[in-house]
Design an enzyme around this catalytic site. Structure first.
Site, mmCIF file in Angstrom:
data_model
loop_
_atom_site.group_PDB
_atom_site.id
_atom_site.type_symbol
_atom_site.label_atom_id
_atom_site.label_comp_id
_atom_site.label_asym_id
_atom_site.label_seq_id
_atom_site.Cartn_x
_atom_site.Cartn_y
_atom_site.Cartn_z
ATOM 1 N N ILE A 131 -4.334 4.606 0.564
ATOM 2 C CA ILE A 131 -4.805 5.304 1.836
ATOM 3 C C ILE A 131 -5.975 6.046 1.512
ATOM 4 O O ILE A 131 -6.818 6.162 2.324
ATOM 5 C CB ILE A 131 -3.701 5.931 2.670
ATOM 6 C CG1 ILE A 131 -2.451 4.759 2.939
ATOM 7 C CG2 ILE A 131 -4.278 6.029 4.102
ATOM 8 C CD1 ILE A 131 -1.418 5.367 3.352
ATOM 9 N N TYR A 134 0.694 -1.424 0.034
ATOM 10 C CA TYR A 134 -0.065 0.147 0.196
ATOM 11 C C TYR A 134 1.040 1.309 -0.079
ATOM 12 O O TYR A 134 1.792 1.205 0.416
ATOM 13 C CB TYR A 134 -0.784 0.003 1.381
ATOM 14 C CG TYR A 134 -0.312 0.388 2.592
ATOM 15 C CD1 TYR A 134 0.009 1.629 3.242
ATOM 16 C CD2 TYR A 134 0.235 -0.821 3.240
ATOM 17 C CE1 TYR A 134 0.629 1.646 4.037
ATOM 18 C CE2 TYR A 134 1.069 -0.636 4.553
ATOM 19 C CZ TYR A 134 0.852 0.821 4.750
ATOM 20 O OH TYR A 134 1.496 1.145 6.326
ATOM 21 N N CYS A 135 0.273 2.400 -0.512
ATOM 22 C CA CYS A 135 0.943 3.679 -0.379
ATOM 23 C C CYS A 135 -0.044 4.722 -0.352
ATOM 24 O O CYS A 135 -1.363 4.253 -0.063
ATOM 25 C CB CYS A 135 1.880 3.884 -1.799
ATOM 26 S SG CYS A 135 0.868 3.786 -3.273
ATOM 27 N N THR A 136 0.204 5.933 -0.802
ATOM 28 C CA THR A 136 -0.712 7.042 -0.316
ATOM 29 C C THR A 136 -1.917 6.835 -1.136
ATOM 30 O O THR A 136 -3.067 7.214 -0.899
ATOM 31 C CB THR A 136 0.052 8.715 -0.475
ATOM 32 O OG1 THR A 136 1.131 8.695 0.470
ATOM 33 C CG2 THR A 136 -0.892 9.451 -0.032
ATOM 34 N N GLY A 182 -1.563 4.935 -4.544
ATOM 35 C CA GLY A 182 -1.708 3.848 -5.278
ATOM 36 C C GLY A 182 -0.490 3.698 -6.477
ATOM 37 O O GLY A 182 -0.236 2.656 -6.742
#
Length: 689
Positions: free
Chosen positions: A444, A405-407, A409
């Site tokens: 996220i 996951y990241c901020t 995508g």
């Protein structure tokens, strides 16, 4: 109350103005009609007088009425009769002219009246709209938001009117605010924006996040067209923010009015309908104007996210990308056993907030390995490939499913594609028996929209816009509610919002990145609490070079030179391993038969060029000599660099004239040392104090 009184006063003032204008127009109209009546009466009187005069001549002799034919005409009578007939002809012609003039005047007046009526209708409709807007603003904020929501839904329908399933995912920044803080925010925004924005647009700032990888990549002509066109569209729509434009796609963070943001999305679809058919546009509306970017910046880049995997090094995303999971499905996976969760963000982002998966007994069956969160502890994404190849990381992934996951995508796209590419081509990774690679669709940002209370998230989410960081919406609303109500003893939000980070100076819990201070050794944002920040500002406590980020302290990094040496060593060893295994596809290099490592650089920006920028643009630099004018001591935009290997030099020369920094093409050429001077000079070593 004050706002309502001001609005009502303004409304009365406008109504009085309109009434005065109407009265003035009606008076003018009445005056014109009276003048026309007077003109008609005068003309009638003139014509009747002429007729009477003529009649008087004819009936001057009573006998002429009885038998005009029998009476002989004298010469005087003949003259009089001739004169009378002449007068009759003249009066009749004058009457005709007057009637004609009168008709023309009436026609002109009718046209004018029609035009005026149309203008009045337009003005009345606009004034009705304005009065409706004012009425809306005086109504409850919830009613206004329902209207705005309907308007936004209509715009989304327009956006999705074509067959392409582009998606808009939207949320309100103040949806979970306490009612009192909503009213407070409304009044604050009213004061700032009442001269600029209409009543229904007072919560009109919208943030747009989206990215799109393009495969196959754009050719140079298409790339330049998109670069200039998107810049023009953004400026025409008065958008601000950052656009990263590469031949491999777009990565944008923009702010503007809701209508402009939606129109920008529609323009992308019209320009390249096939390539943006699956693009997910994430909108956050109802943001305060203070969070607006000051201007629009368009960056021409090689990679959307700088992983050092450009060109032939980059595994195709369409073929190797991980399985995209919507937030609800990803949430379920977070609670499953035998799972590894990789945070693909930088360490300073993870320091203030992250996913905290359940432990054994919290939904995980006994005897099964609970999900485990892994932090690659990166300062930048170029460190990820080498981290993924570490033996301890491989051991963690063995026989498990991998979640990333990241901020938003975008960082997961390259990261998941790299892992899946290795699973197919690298025997060491292939033998690990990884049970699938999954990534959070929309990042996220989208997870918070689906789980406003945070779900498995703890802490704050670091963002690269004017919000800096934010908690999940519901917790953010509780925090603002506490401020509005003034209940300092309330700790309901503290149970949900756990402070994950700590101050680098005093180690007390802290999670707000503020100010411009950065780690003196690695340059990442510094996490400094308010007390230490004020103490440094007032001179009571100095934040010296010894106050470093927790990662530099942990790794023993004390200077920029140490960090650069570490990074270059990690990347060199990784690429050496990959090349030995035959996993790095051969890349094009400029011919360098003499194995030259010294390069001459020209046309650099005199104002903005610095060591960090040059080293990032041309990996492998070990020494830099800037050309300085001896008299003025000014940088002349030229210099010489020493590269670590001949291949690094050949790779750099291949970008001659193509590499643009600060809008200027850089010219790069081989220039072997002439033997007269010592090369490279020890004083020119990068990172040397």
């Amino acid at each position: 109350m004050k706002d309502e009184e001001e609005i009502s006063k303004k409304r009365k003032h406008k109504e009085e103005k309109k009434k005065k204008k109407k009265d003035k127009k009606s008076r003018k109209k009445q005056k014109r009609e009276e003048e026309d009546v007077i003109d008609d009466n005068v003309s009638d009187q003139r014509s009747s007088k002429q007729e009477d005069d003529a009649a008087g001549v004819l009936v001057s002799s009573p006998s002429s009425q009885e038998a005009p034919s029998q009476r002989p005409l004298h010469s005087a009578d003949a003259d009089a009769e001739e004169k009378d007939t002449r007068n009759d002809d003249e009066s009749s012609s004058n009457n005709k002219d007057r009637k004609k003039d009168k008709k023309e005047k009436k026609d002109k007046r009718k046209k004018k009246e029609k035009k005026e009526k149309k203008k009045e209708k337009r003005k009345s409709s606009s004034s009705e709209a304005m009065s409706l807007d004012e009425n809306k603003s005086s109504n409850s904020i919830d009613h206004k938001h329902s209207k705005l929501k309907q308007q936004k839904e209509d715009e989304h329908k327009l956006l999705n009117a074509s067959n392409m399933p582009s998606q808009i995912v939207e949320s309100s920044a103040i949806e979970f605010y306490d009612e009192q803080i909503k009213q407070k925010k409304k009044s604050e925004i009213d004061e700032i924006q009442q001269q600029e924005v209409r009543a229904q647009d007072k919560f009109a700032l919208t943030l747009l996040l989206f990215y799109q990888y393009i495969e196959p990549i754009w050719d140079e002509k298409t790339y330049n067209f998109m670069l200039t066109r998107l810049q023009k569209v953004g400026r025409d729509l008065q958008l601000t923010g950052r656009m990263r434009v590469a031949r491999e796609g777009l990565n944008c963070t923009l702010t503007g009015s809701h209508e402009s943001i939606v129109e920008y999305c529609r323009t992308l679809k019209r320009l390249r309908p096939t390539e943006f058919s699956e693009t997910e546009f994430k909108l956050t509306s109802d943001l305060p104007q203070a969070q607006k970017f000051p201007n629009l910046k368009v960056f021409k880049v090689v990679e959307l996210v700088h992983y050092g995997l450009e060109g032939s090094k980059a595994p195709p995303i369409a073929k190797f990308s991980g399985t995209h999971l919507e937030p609800n499905d990803y949430h379920k996976k977070l609670g499953e056993s035998n799972t590894v969760i990789i945070d693909v963000r930088n360490h300073y982002e993870a320091a203030i907030g992250r996913f905290v998966p359940p432990k054994e007994g919290e939904g995980v069956k006994q005897g099964e390995a609970p999900p485990k969160w892994l932090d690659p502890k990166m300062r930048k994404s170029t460190e990820f490939p080498a981290w993924l190849d570490r033996p301890e990381v491989k051991e963690e992934m063995k026989g498990k499913q991998v979640l990333m996951y990241c901020t938003g995508g975008i960082r997961c796209e390259r990261a998941s594609a790299l892992l899946k590419f290795k699973m197919e081509t690298d025997p060491e990774i292939k033998d690990l028996g990884i049970q699938g690679v999954f990534q959070l669709q929309g990042g996220i940002d989208k997870y918070f929209k689906a789980f406003p209370d945070g779900g498995y998230w703890k802490g704050k989410n670091y963002v690269f816009d004017k919000r800096f960081s934010h908690a999940p919406p519901k917790i953010d609303g509780e925090l603002h509610g506490k401020v509005a109500v003034g209940d300092e003893s309330s700790s309901s939000h503290q149970a949900n919002l756990e402070i994950m980070g700590q101050c680098e100076a005093c180690q007390k819990p802290w999670d707000m990145y503020r100010g411009k201070r950065r780690c003196p050794t690695c340059g990442v944002p510094s996490l400094i609490c308010k007390d230490c920040f004020l103490a440094d500002k007032e001179g009571r406590k100095k934040l010296g070079k010894e106050v470093r980020c927790d990662l530099c302290v942990e790794q023993g990094i004390t200077s920029k030179y140490d960090l650069r040496q570490k990074d270059e060593q990690d990347i060199y060893e990784y690429e050496k391993k990959m090349a030995k295994r035959g996993l790095l596809r051969p890349e094009a290099l400029a011919p360098n038969p003499d194995k030259v490592t010294r390069l001459h650089l020209k046309n650099m920006c005199r104002k903005n060029m610095d060591e960090d920028t040059l080293c990032e643009a041309l990996p492998g630099i070990t020494h830099i000599v800037w050309r300085i004018d001896r008299k003025s001591d000014q940088f002349l935009g030229q210099g010489w660099v020493e590269m670590a290997t001949p291949d690094d030099a050949a790779r750099a020369v291949l970008r001659d004239g193509k590499l643009k920094l600060f809008g200027r093409p850089m010219y790069i050429s081989f220039q072997p040392p002439n033997g007269k001077d010592v090369w490279p000079p020890s004083s020119a070593k990068i990172g040397k104090k």
